[in-house]
Scaffold this motif. Structure first.
Motif, PDB file in Angstrom:
ATOM      1  N   CYS A  96      51.248  23.142  85.118  1.00 49.59           N
ATOM      2  CA  CYS A  96      50.732  22.176  84.148  1.00 49.59           C
ATOM      3  C   CYS A  96      49.938  22.923  83.076  1.00 49.59           C
ATOM      4  N   PRO A  97      50.321  22.811  81.826  1.00 51.05           N
ATOM      5  CA  PRO A  97      49.601  23.537  80.767  1.00 51.05           C
ATOM      6  C   PRO A  97      48.233  22.910  80.518  1.00 51.05           C
ATOM      7  N   PRO A  98      47.371  23.586  79.771  1.00 51.19           N
ATOM      8  CA  PRO A  98      46.080  22.972  79.386  1.00 51.19           C
ATOM      9  C   PRO A  98      46.309  21.659  78.653  1.00 51.19           C
ATOM     10  N   GLY A  99      45.443  20.715  78.905  1.00 45.50           N
ATOM     11  CA  GLY A  99      45.614  19.367  78.360  1.00 45.50           C
ATOM     12  C   GLY A  99      46.237  18.410  79.351  1.00 45.50           C
ATOM     13  N   PHE A 100      46.695  18.929  80.495  1.00 37.01           N
ATOM     14  CA  PHE A 100      47.304  18.119  81.548  1.00 37.01           C
ATOM     15  C   PHE A 100      46.587  18.412  82.866  1.00 37.01           C
ATOM     16  N   ARG A 101      46.789  17.536  83.823  1.00 35.54           N
ATOM     17  CA  ARG A 101      46.275  17.755  85.175  1.00 35.54           C
ATOM     18  C   ARG A 101      47.370  17.463  86.185  1.00 35.54           C
ATOM     19  N   LYS A 102      47.197  18.033  87.380  1.00 33.04           N
ATOM     20  CA  LYS A 102      48.203  17.855  88.419  1.00 33.04           C
ATOM     21  C   LYS A 102      48.014  16.512  89.138  1.00 33.04           C
ATOM     22  N   LEU A 103      49.119  15.889  89.426  1.00 32.81           N
ATOM     23  CA  LEU A 103      49.135  14.661  90.224  1.00 32.81           C
ATOM     24  C   LEU A 103      50.116  14.872  91.359  1.00 32.81           C
ATOM     25  N   THR A 104      49.598  15.013  92.580  1.00 35.92           N
ATOM     26  CA  THR A 104      50.450  15.302  93.735  1.00 35.92           C
ATOM     27  C   THR A 104      51.337  14.111  94.061  1.00 35.92           C
ATOM     28  N   ARG A 105      52.506  14.447  94.565  1.00 34.82           N
ATOM     29  CA  ARG A 105      53.455  13.411  94.974  1.00 34.82           C
ATOM     30  C   ARG A 105      53.296  13.138  96.466  1.00 34.82           C
ATOM     31  N   GLN A 106      53.560  11.940  96.834  1.00 37.49           N
ATOM     32  CA  GLN A 106      53.462  11.566  98.237  1.00 37.49           C
ATOM     33  C   GLN A 106      54.750  11.913  98.963  1.00 37.49           C
ATOM     34  N   PRO A 163      43.090  11.861  80.536  1.00 38.90           N
ATOM     35  CA  PRO A 163      42.743  10.558  79.945  1.00 38.90           C
ATOM     36  C   PRO A 163      41.883  10.727  78.708  1.00 38.90           C
ATOM     37  N   GLN A 164      41.672   9.628  78.018  1.00 39.12           N
ATOM     38  CA  GLN A 164      40.899   9.636  76.779  1.00 39.12           C
ATOM     39  C   GLN A 164      39.474  10.118  77.037  1.00 39.12           C
ATOM     40  N   GLY A 165      39.053  11.079  76.219  1.00 37.07           N
ATOM     41  CA  GLY A 165      37.706  11.611  76.339  1.00 37.07           C
ATOM     42  C   GLY A 165      37.569  12.761  77.308  1.00 37.07           C
ATOM     43  N   GLU A 166      38.690  13.246  77.916  1.00 40.96           N
ATOM     44  CA  GLU A 166      38.639  14.340  78.873  1.00 40.96           C
ATOM     45  C   GLU A 166      39.607  15.447  78.467  1.00 40.96           C
ATOM     46  N   ILE A 167      39.354  16.655  78.949  1.00 42.19           N
ATOM     47  CA  ILE A 167      40.191  17.812  78.623  1.00 42.19           C
ATOM     48  C   ILE A 167      40.446  18.635  79.881  1.00 42.19           C
ATOM     49  N   SER A 168      41.412  19.551  79.792  1.00 38.52           N
ATOM     50  CA  SER A 168      41.604  20.608  80.787  1.00 38.52           C
ATOM     51  C   SER A 168      41.929  21.873  80.007  1.00 38.52           C
ATOM     52  N   ASN A 169      41.118  22.906  80.181  1.00 42.67           N
ATOM     53  CA  ASN A 169      41.284  24.139  79.414  1.00 42.67           C
ATOM     54  C   ASN A 169      41.951  25.256  80.207  1.00 42.67           C
ATOM     55  N   GLN A 170      42.465  24.941  81.391  1.00 35.70           N
ATOM     56  CA  GLN A 170      43.182  25.913  82.204  1.00 35.70           C
ATOM     57  C   GLN A 170      44.462  25.285  82.736  1.00 35.70           C
ATOM     58  N   SER A 171      45.372  26.126  83.195  1.00 34.17           N
ATOM     59  CA  SER A 171      46.617  25.627  83.767  1.00 34.17           C
ATOM     60  C   SER A 171      46.391  25.148  85.195  1.00 34.17           C
ATOM     61  N   ASP A 172      47.193  24.176  85.591  1.00 33.79           N
ATOM     62  CA  ASP A 172      47.207  23.656  86.966  1.00 33.79           C
ATOM     63  C   ASP A 172      45.839  23.169  87.420  1.00 33.79           C
ATOM     64  N   MET A 173      45.119  22.469  86.558  1.00 27.77           N
ATOM     65  CA  MET A 173      43.838  21.895  86.961  1.00 27.77           C
ATOM     66  C   MET A 173      44.068  20.595  87.712  1.00 27.77           C
ATOM     67  N   ASP A 174      43.318  20.421  88.800  1.00 26.81           N
ATOM     68  CA  ASP A 174      43.450  19.203  89.592  1.00 26.81           C
ATOM     69  C   ASP A 174      42.789  18.012  88.921  1.00 26.81           C
ATOM     70  N   ASN A 175      41.715  18.252  88.173  1.00 27.87           N
ATOM     71  CA  ASN A 175      40.986  17.174  87.511  1.00 27.87           C
ATOM     72  C   ASN A 175      40.625  17.607  86.093  1.00 27.87           C
ATOM     73  N   CYS A 176      40.590  16.638  85.199  1.00 26.26           N
ATOM     74  CA  CYS A 176      40.167  16.898  83.823  1.00 26.26           C
ATOM     75  C   CYS A 176      38.644  16.808  83.735  1.00 26.26           C
ATOM     76  N   VAL A 177      38.110  17.445  82.722  1.00 23.81           N
ATOM     77  CA  VAL A 177      36.667  17.502  82.513  1.00 23.81           C
ATOM     78  C   VAL A 177      36.301  16.588  81.352  1.00 23.81           C
ATOM     79  N   LYS A 178      35.290  15.780  81.539  1.00 28.76           N
ATOM     80  CA  LYS A 178      34.853  14.846  80.510  1.00 28.76           C
ATOM     81  C   LYS A 178      34.031  15.581  79.457  1.00 28.76           C
ATOM     82  N   CYS A 179      34.305  15.285  78.193  1.00 30.15           N
ATOM     83  CA  CYS A 179      33.559  15.892  77.091  1.00 30.15           C
ATOM     84  C   CYS A 179      32.157  15.288  77.003  1.00 30.15           C
ATOM     85  N   ARG A 180      31.248  16.031  76.348  1.00 30.90           N
ATOM     86  CA  ARG A 180      29.922  15.502  76.102  1.00 30.90           C
ATOM     87  C   ARG A 180      29.993  14.268  75.215  1.00 30.90           C
TER      88      ARG A 180
END
Length: 460
Positions: free
Chosen positions: A130-140, A153-170
């Motif tokens: 998953c490139p930056p700007g996306f997060r991983k969503l595991t499949r069942q 989602p709106q207001g959050e980012i991911s600045n690394q690949s394969d991030m499990d969760n996005c980080v909320k901006c200030r």
């Protein structure tokens, strides 16, 4: 094939370890004969604890307090040459006791992969990264290496690949278009440079010039009957207050500052109260002038400018006291609204005390209602006192503008709320100016024959 092997050191080091192992064997054998196993292990640990030497790489080899070998490991690449010979190539090292950043070193370019691999380096995942700007969503019900990439989602980012969760901006920042970094939010307000601000500024200056021209006409023709018949001094006060009303709308344009926020609504409230009290004084003067001409009227002794000035002064003083209470209790202040606009910070003036703000507006509504009712009831006076008709129309326009303003103001957002407020100020002021003074200016400039005592008394 890549394997991790302990650093062998020199042959001398190997022989020393071999001797230590032999001594350990002898101790184990003796311990088996002379005592319990714990005693044997204690003696063995005594010898292991004393193992301490340097290999040919000048690395210290010894056992730590956890009985672990305090050394690193070489990462060896096993390469089968075309003639079948197995070649070992050191491609990196791992030392858990090294400093941060030096504990794991590998040279990817030196690694030789098997020809059977379809992709080098081979992927250990069934899904693309998953490139930056996306997060991983595991499949069942699938292996953990399989996942979906979903945008942050709106207001959050991911600045690394394969991030499990996005980080909320200030709170004062917002994601960029790729959602891989946070950037400062855009600061917006009604400025003089944008098209809407230019239009409102131009209209303000235009109406102010028209107002100044009408005031100049009334001053120049101050001794004519039509100017004198309608209480010229109150007309001067009304024209000056209307000019200030037009100009005060300029304070609503531009970046809100503490001083401008305080002056915006207080200046608006004071100037409109003077305008409306002047109109009320003119209306009452017209009614009293008509009834004072009747034989035996007791209103004759009240005729004059004193009653008009008393009305203007008392109404303005009451509004001034309300504004002082407002400023000393909770004055307006600049407010950074971060929720109104998505991805932007709206700078607006917060009213401070809403009770004081509505009291100021309520008193203006009270003056407008009294002026309208008084003018409406006296609209059928003789033609020489026909200013009550114009006042009726002007107050009808004034009330219509502000009644329409309330739902429009509440349904808009951001800088357009300020634009609606400026439009209401200019439209209501222009309605008062046009309905009361334009007909008189037409007679003064285009029909001078009607601007005479004989023409005025003719229709009386």
């Amino acid at each position: 094939m890549v394997k991790c092997l302990a650093n062998p050191g020199t042959e001398e080091g190997g022989q020393e370890r071999h001797l230590q192992d032999n001594e350990g064997k002898e101790e184990r054998e003796i311990g088996t004969d002379i005592g319990p196993r714990a005693e044997v292990e204690g003696k063995l640990h005594y010898y292991l604890k004393n193992v301490h030497f340097k290999n040919n790489l000048d690395e210290e080899i010894f056992f730590n307090e956890n009985r672990d070998l305090n050394t690193g490991y070489n990462i060896i690449n096993l390469v089968y040459l075309p003639n079948g010979v197995l070649h070992r190539e050191i491609v990196g090292s791992y030392n858990p006791y090294a400093s941060q950043g030096q504990n794991f070193i590998i040279n990817e370019k030196a690694i030789v992969w098997e020809s059977t691999f379809t992709q080098t380096p081979p992927q250990a995942k069934c899904s693309e990264s998953c490139p930056p700007g996306f997060r991983k969503l595991t499949r069942q019900s699938v292996p953990i290496c399989c996942f979906d990439c979903i945008p942050c989602p709106q207001g959050e980012i991911s600045n690394q690949s394969d991030m499990d969760n996005c980080v909320k901006c200030r709170e004062d920042h917002w994601p960029n278009h790729k959602r891989d970094t946070c950037i400062p939010k855009l600061i917006i307000f009604l400025s003089y440079e944008e098209a809407l601000g230019i239009v409102l500024t131009t209209s303000c200056i235009f109406f102010s010039l028209i107002n100044a021209i009408i005031l100049g006409i009334f001053i120049h023709y101050r001794d004519t009957p039509i100017v004198r018949a309608n209480n010229r001094h109150i007309s001067y006060i009304l024209l000056i207050s209307l000019m200030i009303c037009f100009l005060c709308s300029l304070m609503f344009i531009g970046r809100p500052e503490p001083v401008t926020c305080i002056l915006r609504h207080t200046t608006f409230g004071m100037t409109f109260s003077i305008s409306l009290s002047s109109i009320l004084a003119k209306t009452i003067t017209v009614v009293m002038a008509f009834h004072a001409t009747k034989p035996g009227s007791k209103l004759r002794k009240w005729m004059g400018s004193r009653i008009s000035y008393t009305i203007i002064l008392s109404c303005s003083l009451f509004q001034f006291i309300l504004c002082l209470i407002w400023l000393f209790s909770a004055p307006p202040f600049p407010y950074y609204n971060m929720q109104s606009e998505i991805g932007a910070i709206l700078i607006e003036c917060n009213e401070g005390s809403m009770i004081a703000f509505y009291c100021v507006l309520g008193f203006l509504g009270f003056l407008a209602s009294i002026s309208f009712i008084t003018a409406f009831l006296s609209r059928n006076l003789p033609e020489s006192f026909n200013e009550a008709k114009y006042i009726t129309f002007s107050m009808l326009v004034f009330c219509s503008v502000w009644i329409t303003f309330i739902p429009t103001y509440l349904s808009t957002r951001g800088k357009y709320m300020v634009a609606v407020e400026i439009f209401a100020i200019q439209a209501s002021s222009a309605g008062l100016l046009g309905c009361i003074f334009m007909s008189k200016c037409r007679i003064i400039l285009l029909r001078p024959d009607m601007n005479s005592r004989k023409s005025i008394t003719k229709n009386n």
